[in-house]
Design a protein around this motif. Structure first.
Motif: not given
Length: 585
Positions: A126-128, A120-121, A152-153, A20-21
């Protein structure tokens, strides 16, 4: 439940808060210019202020960050208390957007599209994308976008980790008893307030509550008081940020506290009456992430409904309680705004406009003393020089602090340009004082220029006055056209200086000018030429900013040697400021 479940829960909470930070800081950097534009169009219209506060908070994902910014603006005198009140109400509603995003974790169903809506899907995707943006991004904006996605991820992964850890204890009798104790409204409010005060984020506190609700054991009669308590705990960052600020900033922080406390007290009373008299069945049913987000937003809107009609009265009470100190000065550059670099730079620019005006006015006044010396004008020039010294000190210190932070490439470039320009403005005022000293020496000694020299000085004085106007316009209005006209005029000033010196030597040889007057003339010409140089530097910085580079000398050299516009403008200025027809006598 064992020690590993506890460690997993702590790790999940840590990742959640860290994500979040990171997301919030990156959002502030990415949305910096938008925030500057939005807050720059503030008005006293209540609805506009409310919507502005809501949008800004939704953008930075933190009502605490928005409120601290508001305190900084009030402390700097850039915002009135009434404007701040409207923004604070909007910020309190805007912060609920995070809870709605987190509520996606409660989505269930076998449908493919519903499954894809679950964090979770889509979080791994998004992380990638975030990692790719971060590792390959050549611009700060692209890297910040990557950090937002990764943040966010990370927070969603932390939320999922917390939920998994909590699910391991949901069947324990001790956990059931703990949840039951939260149904005590007083205890729920206290826990919500303390938790939010500790982690200094109501959005994060709501996320923790949503995670607990996935166990199916958190009832509405437990969740609602906790949400109300979080409202009070969210005031802690604002109150801390108001320490050491001026009276109006403290009043803004006081209103934020009053908004949350009055709203909470009123609706707690209503909640208790409804609970005891009507005993609605839904209070005993289990809350989930979606209904917690709904309760959070509804409560904030209900607080606005209570406070909006009485804002004027609350403002008057706060003004009477928090009394203004005598001879209190507005903070010129507030360090609270360093948390939002774009707004900090805008604050610097606002102050630099005053500095630029003082420098421009000082040279114009100094030039007037060459015609008719006046002690009052001399004092005014000295006052403006003192003011530019003060501005150079505080703005320079502030910009160095800002540059030491992690800021966007565009903001770092702007900070570098501003550091250059404040030196130029200060030096213009210094040379103005030098010209006044020369004028005073002539006045005290009864020295005067010959008619020819006086006429020549009027021509170059007009050129200096005009070049100071051009550089001022270029800086204040970001006017590239005005900036491009400065360098040709600076070259004309250089040529005028050389021609006037040559004519001075001719007058000396013919006995039409005294040596003493010649020394003064030379000093004044030197000061004028240096003023034009500093005006050229300011214009060059404006051109650099327009071209997004910091190479001032390269910019000016390229313009002088490879531009038809430069030659045309230079020749036009040569005709405008000609001394060819002026007698050398």
């Amino acid at each position: 439940m064992d020690i590993f479940d506890v460690l997993s829960m702590i790790g999940g909470l840590s990742l959640f808060l860290f994500g979040m930070n990171v997301m919030g800081q990156s959002l502030k950097r990415l949305a910096g210019n938008s925030l500057k534009t939005i807050l720059g169009k503030l008005s006293d219209n209540k609805l506009v202020g409310f919507i502005t506060g809501l949008l800004v908070t939704a953008a930075v994902q933190s009502s605490s960050a928005t409120t601290v910014m508001i305190i900084g603006f009030v402390n700097s005198g850039l915002m009135t208390l009434s404007q701040a009140i409207n923004l604070i109400m909007g910020a309190n509603v805007g912060t609920t957007i995070t809870a709605w995003i987190l509520s996606l974790s409660g989505i269930s169903g076998g449908n493919f599209f519903l499954q894809m809506l679950k964090p979770s899907s889509f979080t791994p995707i998004l992380a990638l994308v975030g990692v790719i943006y971060l590792m390959t991004g050549k611009t700060t904006k692209r890297r910040d976008t990557g950090m937002i996605l990764l943040g966010f991820a990370t927070l969603m992964f932390g939320l999922d980790t917390m939920s998994t850890s909590v699910s391991a204890v949901k069947d324990l009798p001790q956990f059931h008893n703990l949840i039951l104790t939260l149904e005590n409204p007083a205890l729920g409010i206290l826990i919500g307030a303390v938790l939010t005060a500790i982690i200094q984020s109501s959005s994060a506190s709501v996320g923790v509550l949503q995670s607990l609700s996935l166990t199916g054991l958190v009832s509405f009669q437990a969740a609602i008081p906790i949400i109300m308590g979080m409202n009070i705990g969210a005031c802690v960052p604002t109150l801390l940020s108001s320490m050491g600020t001026n009276t109006n900033a403290k009043r803004a922080a006081g209103y934020h506290l009053a908004f949350n406390v009055i709203g909470t007290v009123f609706w707690v009373i209503v909640f208790l009456i409804v609970k005891e008299v009507f005993e609605p069945a839904f209070l005993t049913s289990a809350a989930n992430p979606f209904t917690i987000a709904l309760c959070h937003t509804s409560f904030k809107l209900l607080c606005v409904a209570i406070m909006a009609p009485i804002n004027g009265l609350v403002e008057k009470i706060i003004c009477k309680v928090i009394v203004q100190k005598e001879e209190e000065k507005t903070v010129e550059l507030d360090e609270l705004l360093l948390r939002t670099p774009a707004l900090a730079l805008e604050q610097c620019h606002t102050l630099m406009i005053d500095m630029a005006k003082a420098a421009r006015d000082s040279i114009k006044e100094a030039l007037s003393t060459l015609i008719s010396y006046s002690d009052s004008v001399a004092a005014s020039v000295q006052e403006k020089e003192d003011l530019t010294d003060h501005y150079e000190d505080i703005i320079g210190t502030y910009l160095v602090k800002l540059s030491s932070l992690k800021i966007a490439e565009e903001e770092s470039m702007a900070a570098g340009e501003y550091l250059k320009m404040i030196t130029d403005f200060e030096r213009i005022a210094d040379h103005s004082v030098s010209i006044v000293k020369s004028s005073k020496e002539m006045f005290d000694k009864g020295i005067s220029f010959s008619e020819g020299a006086a006429n020549e000085m009027q021509v170059i004085s007009k050129a200096i006055s005009d070049i100071s106007d051009l550089s001022y316009t270029a800086f204040v209005d970001h006017n590239l056209e005005a900036a491009l006209n400065v360098e040709p005029l600076e070259q004309v000033v250089d040529r005028l200086r050389d021609e006037i010196r040559t004519r001075h030597i001719m007058r000396l040889q013919s006995g039409n000018c005294s040596i003493e007057a010649g020394f003064i003339l030379t000093d004044v010409l030197t000061s004028m030429e240096r003023v034009s140089d500093h005006c050229s530097n300011v214009a060059g910085c404006v051109i650099d900013a327009g071209r997004h580079n910091l190479n001032l000398h390269e910019t000016l050299n390229e313009y002088k040697h490879n531009s038809k516009k430069f030659n045309d403008t230079y020749n036009a200025f040569l005709k405008q400021y000609s001394i060819e027809n002026i007698s050398t006598n």
